[in-house]
Design a protein around this motif. Structure first.
Motif, mmCIF file in Angstrom:
data_model
loop_
_atom_site.group_PDB
_atom_site.id
_atom_site.type_symbol
_atom_site.label_atom_id
_atom_site.label_comp_id
_atom_site.label_asym_id
_atom_site.label_seq_id
_atom_site.Cartn_x
_atom_site.Cartn_y
_atom_site.Cartn_z
ATOM 1 N N GLU B 40 -56.516 24.336 30.428
ATOM 2 C CA GLU B 40 -57.378 23.847 29.946
ATOM 3 C C GLU B 40 -57.398 24.247 28.317
ATOM 4 O O GLU B 40 -57.414 23.553 27.476
ATOM 5 C CB GLU B 40 -58.744 24.032 30.307
ATOM 6 C CG GLU B 40 -59.982 23.458 30.369
ATOM 7 C CD GLU B 40 -61.001 24.179 31.225
ATOM 8 O OE1 GLU B 40 -61.033 23.806 32.432
ATOM 9 O OE2 GLU B 40 -62.107 24.625 30.496
ATOM 10 N N GLU B 41 -57.177 25.561 28.165
ATOM 11 C CA GLU B 41 -57.207 26.062 26.939
ATOM 12 C C GLU B 41 -56.104 25.699 26.245
ATOM 13 O O GLU B 41 -56.194 25.387 24.899
ATOM 14 C CB GLU B 41 -57.378 27.705 26.886
ATOM 15 C CG GLU B 41 -58.602 28.126 27.294
ATOM 16 C CD GLU B 41 -58.716 29.656 27.809
ATOM 17 O OE1 GLU B 41 -59.755 30.219 28.220
ATOM 18 O OE2 GLU B 41 -57.495 30.491 27.788
ATOM 19 N N ILE B 44 -56.587 22.389 24.707
ATOM 20 C CA ILE B 44 -57.597 22.535 23.765
ATOM 21 C C ILE B 44 -57.043 22.619 22.291
ATOM 22 O O ILE B 44 -56.984 22.407 21.214
ATOM 23 C CB ILE B 44 -58.754 23.141 23.983
ATOM 24 C CG1 ILE B 44 -59.641 22.578 25.180
ATOM 25 C CG2 ILE B 44 -59.620 23.570 22.790
ATOM 26 C CD1 ILE B 44 -60.882 23.338 25.702
ATOM 27 N N LEU B 45 -56.062 23.708 22.475
ATOM 28 C CA LEU B 45 -55.278 24.331 21.510
ATOM 29 C C LEU B 45 -54.561 23.532 20.678
ATOM 30 O O LEU B 45 -53.983 23.402 19.585
ATOM 31 C CB LEU B 45 -54.424 25.622 21.896
ATOM 32 C CG LEU B 45 -53.745 26.655 20.856
ATOM 33 C CD1 LEU B 45 -55.012 27.097 19.931
ATOM 34 C CD2 LEU B 45 -53.244 27.725 21.649
ATOM 35 N N ASP B 47 -55.277 20.314 20.302
ATOM 36 C CA ASP B 47 -56.222 19.528 19.773
ATOM 37 C C ASP B 47 -56.534 18.443 20.573
ATOM 38 O O ASP B 47 -56.935 17.125 20.045
ATOM 39 C CB ASP B 47 -55.890 18.965 18.356
ATOM 40 C CG ASP B 47 -56.334 19.992 17.134
ATOM 41 O OD1 ASP B 47 -57.218 20.645 17.319
ATOM 42 O OD2 ASP B 47 -55.434 20.071 16.247
ATOM 43 N N VAL B 50 -61.821 18.870 23.844
ATOM 44 C CA VAL B 50 -62.659 19.403 25.060
ATOM 45 C C VAL B 50 -62.710 18.416 26.327
ATOM 46 O O VAL B 50 -62.430 18.754 27.215
ATOM 47 C CB VAL B 50 -63.972 20.090 24.647
ATOM 48 C CG1 VAL B 50 -64.442 20.613 25.930
ATOM 49 C CG2 VAL B 50 -63.602 21.406 23.711
ATOM 50 N N LEU B 54 -60.872 18.762 29.697
ATOM 51 C CA LEU B 54 -61.575 18.878 30.891
ATOM 52 C C LEU B 54 -61.080 17.952 32.044
ATOM 53 O O LEU B 54 -61.077 18.037 33.105
ATOM 54 C CB LEU B 54 -62.898 18.994 30.696
ATOM 55 C CG LEU B 54 -63.294 20.100 29.933
ATOM 56 C CD1 LEU B 54 -64.882 20.247 29.729
ATOM 57 C CD2 LEU B 54 -62.948 21.575 30.566
ATOM 58 N N GLY B 231 -59.240 17.488 14.111
ATOM 59 C CA GLY B 231 -59.922 18.081 15.120
ATOM 60 C C GLY B 231 -60.634 17.113 15.876
ATOM 61 O O GLY B 231 -60.382 16.108 15.756
ATOM 62 N N HIS B 232 -61.844 17.692 16.381
ATOM 63 C CA HIS B 232 -62.497 17.082 17.170
ATOM 64 C C HIS B 232 -63.264 15.670 16.540
ATOM 65 O O HIS B 232 -63.802 14.789 17.150
ATOM 66 C CB HIS B 232 -63.824 17.745 17.959
ATOM 67 C CG HIS B 232 -63.463 18.439 19.083
ATOM 68 N ND1 HIS B 232 -62.706 19.539 19.118
ATOM 69 C CD2 HIS B 232 -63.318 17.965 20.361
ATOM 70 C CE1 HIS B 232 -62.406 19.973 20.334
ATOM 71 N NE2 HIS B 232 -62.892 18.923 21.354
ATOM 72 N N ASN B 233 -63.308 15.837 15.217
ATOM 73 C CA ASN B 233 -64.095 14.890 14.533
ATOM 74 C C ASN B 233 -63.181 13.455 14.682
ATOM 75 O O ASN B 233 -63.877 12.269 14.377
ATOM 76 C CB ASN B 233 -64.088 15.256 12.981
ATOM 77 C CG ASN B 233 -64.969 14.120 12.107
ATOM 78 O OD1 ASN B 233 -64.583 13.632 11.168
ATOM 79 N ND2 ASN B 233 -66.397 14.658 12.540
ATOM 80 N N ILE B 235 -62.533 11.880 17.232
ATOM 81 C CA ILE B 235 -63.269 11.274 17.975
ATOM 82 C C ILE B 235 -64.532 10.456 17.583
ATOM 83 O O ILE B 235 -64.678 9.233 17.821
ATOM 84 C CB ILE B 235 -63.672 12.000 19.345
ATOM 85 C CG1 ILE B 235 -62.563 12.963 19.800
ATOM 86 C CG2 ILE B 235 -64.550 11.184 20.614
ATOM 87 C CD1 ILE B 235 -62.039 12.469 20.843
#
Lengths: 447, 301
Positions: B40-41, B44-45, B47, B50, B54, B231-233, B235
Motif C-alpha cells: 500500500e505504501e 502511495i509513494l 503517487d 491513497v 487502498l 500529487g493527489h490534487n 484527482i
C-alpha cells in the motif's frame, strides 16, 4: 474531496471517550489516520513515517491521557509538531551584496518566470529597484514572457537572447551595478534535476555570481517526487530557500513539508494568484493548518482587518441595531468583502470541518457580485431606502438598467428581505441577553 | 536511441526508487499483513493516490484468497493485471468526414499544454495530416510567441490573435479558417487555469460551446494535460475539469524525470478515460502513445 484530518481524528477518538485512558491500540488507530491524512496531503512517505513516530511518543504521554478530549489534544500535538517541522517562524529574504543577486531554479512549469516578476514587484514595494534577468534561453518565448510581465509592472528586464545563460547573468549584474539596480533576480530555465549538463550550468552561474539567495521554485501540487527534486537541487546547488507556487488552488500542499524536511531550507514566499502582487510571505503555522485541513483563519482575519474600515463598521452596527440596514449598506458590505479577496480565497481560508457540507464545495461566481452591485446601482435612492416600493414596472426598469433580468432583481430583493429579518431576530435575541450575537469581535456582521 | 528505448529509459528512471522498493517486496516471503501494508505504501509513494492504492490492495487480497495464492511473486502478476485493467480502455477518435478533427488541450498552469500542442501537431503532421495550431492562450505573456516558434519548428500553420483577446473568438476564427483551408486536424492550446477558478472554468466552457457551434460535434478530443510530478490534487483537477468540459483523455507530461506519474491511475479511475500520450522530453518527437500494459509492467517489472 478528502475528509479532513481533524474531523477524522475526532471521530476515531470520540469512541474512546469514557475510557479511562488511551490504550496502545487506540493510539495506533489514531496514528494510522494521521498517516493517511498526511499522505493524502502529499507529504512524502518517508517524512510521514518519521513524523508519525514523533507524534506517537507525545500521544501516549500524560498531556493526552489526562485530556477530556483526547482527539482534540492529538490534533493539537500534530499541529504543533507540523509547525515546528516547517520552521516556526517566517523567514526573511537576504539582500546582502551590491547588487544583491537572487537566483531562481526549478523544474519546468513550476512557475519561475511569473515568480521572478512577483518577487521583483514585492521588493520594489519595499523600496528596492530590482532588475530582472532573462537567463532562460531554452524555452521558446521565455525571455519575451519575462519582459512583457516586467513591462506590465513597470520593471526593467535585462535581455541578451543570443548569449549563454551564464553570460546573460554576468552582464545583468554588471549592468545593475552601473545603473544602480538592486537586487538582480535571475530567471533560469526549467530543468530536470537528473540532467547533469543543465545542473552544471546552474552551478556555474552560482559560482560566478555568488547569489545571496538561491531559491527553489516548487509547485504546491507536487506529489511524492517533491523530495527527490528538492534534495537533488539542494545537493547540487546548496539552496538558501524555497518559494511555493500555485497555492491558490485546492491542493493541501504537503510538498511544502517534504521540501522543508529534506532540505532544511525555509520556505520564504508563497504564490497565491495570477496577479503580479499575489506573492505572500510564507507562514509555517498557517501552512500546518492547511495541510491538516483546518483552514487559515489568521490570514483571513488579517486581510479582513486590512480591508475594513473601523468607523464604517461602527456606523453599520448602529444601523443594524436600529434596523435601518438599507440596500446602500448592503452594497458597501459587498465592496468591503471584495477588498479582502475573492470569495474562493476567503472560503479556502475557513476551517473546512466547521463549514456546512454545501459550503465546502461551493464555487462562487465573482461576477455575481458585480451583478448585484449593478442592480443596486440602477435603483433610485428612494428605492434603495425603501425596497417595498419596487413594483413590477420598477423591477423591469432596474433589470434593463443593470443589464440583468427581472429574476435577478427579484432574487436580490428576496435575499435582502431575508437578511433584514435575520438582523431583526438577532436584535431581539440581544435584548434577551445574548450579547455576542451579531456583534462579531471585529464588528463584521457576515462572519 | 529509438523512441521505444527512450520511453523505456524514461520509465526506468522514473521508477527507480519505486521499483527497488517493489522488487524487494515481491522477492519472497509469505503473504501477510506486513506485506500488504508495505505494498500500500509503495503504491502511495508512486503517487498512485491513497484511495486507488487502498482499492488495488483490497482487490489483490480478495484475488489472492480466492485463488489460494501463497507466493509474493504470483501476487505481483495479479497486481500488474489489476493496474492494467484500471488503465485500459482506448480512446478512439473518429475522424469526421470532410471536416477537421478538433483537439482541445486543457490543464492547470505549467502542466505543459503549449509544448504538448506542438508535439501533437508534429505527430499528426508526420502521419501525413494537414495540421492547424490555435494559439488559444491569450492570457499568459508571450504564450503566443512560444507556440509560434514551436509551430515553425513543427512546420505547421498557426492561427493567432492579439494577446488579451477573447480565446473563444480565436477559436471561432481558427475553426472557420480550418474548414476553408480544409485542414485535417486542429489542435487548440488554452491558457493554464486552476480548476478552482470559477471564471476561468466558465471561459473554458465558452470555448467549448463556441467550437461546437462552428462545427457541431467538435471538439472531438479534449485532452487534460497533467504533470507527472502531480500529487493527489490530480484527482480534483480531473473531476473539476471534467465537470466544465467532458474530458476524453489524459496526457501525462514530464515522465522523463523521477516522478512516477502514478496519479494517472487514480485520475483514470475517477474519469474512466484513457491516458493517450506521455511526454518524455523537450524535443518535438518526445510524445509517445501510452500503452496501459507496458506502463503497468514497467511500473512493477
Amino acid at each position: 474531496m478528502f475528509a479532513n484530518l481533524a474531523e477524522k481524528l475526532q471521530n476515531t477518538l470520540r469512541k474512546l471517550r469514557g475510557k479511562g485512558k488511551l490504550s496502545e491500540k487506540d493510539v495506533d488507530l489514531a496514528l494510522r489516520e494521521i498517516r493517511l491524512a498526511l499522505l493524502e496531503a502529499d507529504v512524502n512517505f518517508k517524512v510521514v513515517k518519521e513524523f508519525v513516530e514523533e507524534i506517537r511518543e507525545r500521544a501516549v504521554g500524560e498531556e493526552v491521557r489526562q485530556s477530556l478530549t483526547p482527539g482534540q489534544q492529538v490534533v493539537k500535538i500534530v499541529h504543533e509538531e507540523l509547525t515546528a517541522l516547517m520552521g516556526r517562524e517566517q523567514s526573511k529574504i537576504n539582500l546582502a551584496g551590491s547588487p544583491a543577486v537572487i537566483m531562481l531554479a526549478g523544474l519546468q512549469g513550476s512557475g519561475k518566470t511569473t515568480t521572478a516578476v512577483k518577487l521583483a514587484v514585492e521588493l520594489s514595494h519595499g523600496g528596492r529597484k530590482p532588475l530582472l534577468a532573462a537567463a532562460d534561453t531554452y524555452r521558446p518565448g521565455a525571455a519575451e514572457q519575462l519582459q512583457v510581465l516586467g513591462d506590465s509592472a513597470g520593471l526593467p528586464c535585462y535581455r541578451n537572447d543570443g548569449a549563454s545563460p551564464v553570460q546573460i547573468c554576468r552582464e545583468a549584474v554588471r549592468f545593475a551595478a552601473r545603473e544602480g539596480y538592486d537586487p538582480v533576480i535571475l530567471d533560469t530555465a526549467g530543468r530536470l534535476h537528473l540532467d547533469a549538463a543543465m545542473m552544471d550550468e546552474l552551478k556555474e552561474i552560482k559560482a560566478q555570481l555568488k547569489p545571496a539567495e538561491l531559491l527553489l521554485v516548487v509547485d504546491a501540487m507536487t506529489g511524492q517526487d517533491a523530495v527527490n527534486v528538492a534534495s537533488s537541487f539542494h545537493e547540487a546547488l546548496g539552496l538558501t530557500g524555497v518559494i511555493l507556487t500555485k497555492l491558490d488552488g485546492d491542493t493541501r500542499g504537503g510538498a511544502a513539508l517534504s521540501v522543508r524536511a529534506v532540505t532544511g531550507c525555509p520556505i520564504k514566499f508563497a504564490g497565491v494568484g495570477e496577479k503580479l502582487d499575489a506573492l505572500e510571505p510564507f507562514h509555517p503555522e498557517r501552512m500546518a493548518s492547511r495541510i491538516l485541513g483546518m483552514g487559515d483563519l489568521l490570514t483571513l482575519i488579517e486581510k479582513a482587518e486590512a480591508g475594513f474600515d473601523q468607523q464604517k463598521a461602527r456606523k453599520l452596527e448602529q444601523k443594524l441595531r436600529r434596523q435601518e440596514f438599507t440596500l446602500d449598506d448592503f452594497r458597501e458590505q459587498l465592496q468591503q468583502i471584495q477588498q479582502i479577496g475573492s470569495m474562493e480565497e476567503i472560503l479556502a481560508m475557513l476551517p473546512a470541518a466547521q463549514l456546512p457540507k454545501e459550503l465546502r464545495r461551493l464555487q462562487v461566481d465573482e461576477k455575481q457580485f458585480q451583478r448585484i452591485e449593478a442592480v443596486i446601482a440602477s435603483m433610485t435612492p428612494a428605492e434603495r431606502n425603501n425596497p417595498a416600493i419596487i413594483n413590477s414596472s420598477r423591477r423591469r426598469r432596474i433589470a434593463r438598467g443593470s443589464g440583468t433580468t427581472v429574476q435577478d432583481v427579484n432574487r436580490l430583493l428576496t435575499q435582502f428581505s431575508q437578511m433584514q429579518r435575520l438582523f431583526k431576530q438577532m436584535g431581539s435575541l440581544e435584548k434577551k441577553g445574548f450579547k455576542n450575537i451579531g456583534k462579531g469581535k471585529r464588528g463584521f456582521p457576515f462572519f | 536511441m529509438n523512441l521505444v528505448e527512450r520511453f523505456k529509459a524514461g520509465l526506468a528512471r522514473s521508477k527507480e526508487g519505486f521499483l527497488r522498493h517493489l522488487d524487494l517486496l515481491f522477492s519472497g516471503g509469505e503473504l501477510n499483513d506486513d506485506f500488504y501494508e508495505a505494498l500500500e505504501e509503495a503504491l502511495i509513494l508512486g503517487d498512485v493516490g491513497v484511495e486507488a492504492s487502498l482499492k488495488l490492495v483490497e482487490q489483490l487480497r480478495l484475488e489472492v484468497s480466492r485463488r489460494k495464492i501463497r507466493e509474493r511473486n504470483q501476487a505481483k502478476e495479479i497486481l500488474m493485471q489489476e493496474i492494467t485493467a484500471m488503465l485500459n480502455g482506448a480512446e478512439e477518435p473518429v475522424k469526421p468526414d470532410g471536416e477537421p478533427l478538433v483537439i482541445l488541450l486543457i490543464g492547470v498552469n505549467g502542466s505543459g499544454k503549449t509544448t504538448t500542442a506542438a508535439k501533437l501537431a508534429y505527430r499528426y503532421r508526420r502521419e501525413g495530416n494537414e495540421v492547424l495550431l490555435v494559439a488559444g492562450d491569450t492570457f499568459r505573456a508571450a504564450a503566443i510567441e512560444q507556440l509560434q516558434i514551436w509551430a515553425e519548428r513543427a512546420g505547421v500553420a498557426l492561427i493567432r490573435q492579439q494577446p488579451g483577446s477573447d480565446p473563444s473568438a480565436v477559436f471561432y476564427d481558427a475553426l472557420n479558417a480550418a474548414r476553408a483551408r480544409q485542414v485535417d486536424v486542429v489542435i487548440g492550446d488554452t491558457a493554464g487555469r486552476l480548476h478552482t477558478k470559477v471564471n476561468l472554468m466558465e471561459e473554458l466552457k465558452k470555448i467549448n460551446r463556441v467550437i461546437g457551434r462552428v462545427q457541431p460535434g467538435a471538439p472531438h478530443r479534449v485532452l487534460l494535460v497533467i504533470d507527472a510530478t502531480t500529487g493527489h490534487n490530480g484527482i480534483a483537477q480531473a473531476a473539476r475539469f471534467n465537470e466544465a468540459v467532458p474530458v476524453t483523455g489524459l496526457v501525462l507530461t514530464k515522465l522523463d524525470g523521477t516522478a512516477r506519474g502514478g496519479i494517472v491511475v487514480g485520475m483514470q479511475d475517477t474519469l474512466k478515460v484513457p491516458v493517450c500520450y506521455v511526454g518524455v522530453g523537450e524535443k518535438l518527437e518526445d510524445l509517445l502513445p501510452f500503452e496501459a500494459a507496458d506502463f503497468a509492467r514497467a511500473l512493477l517489472a
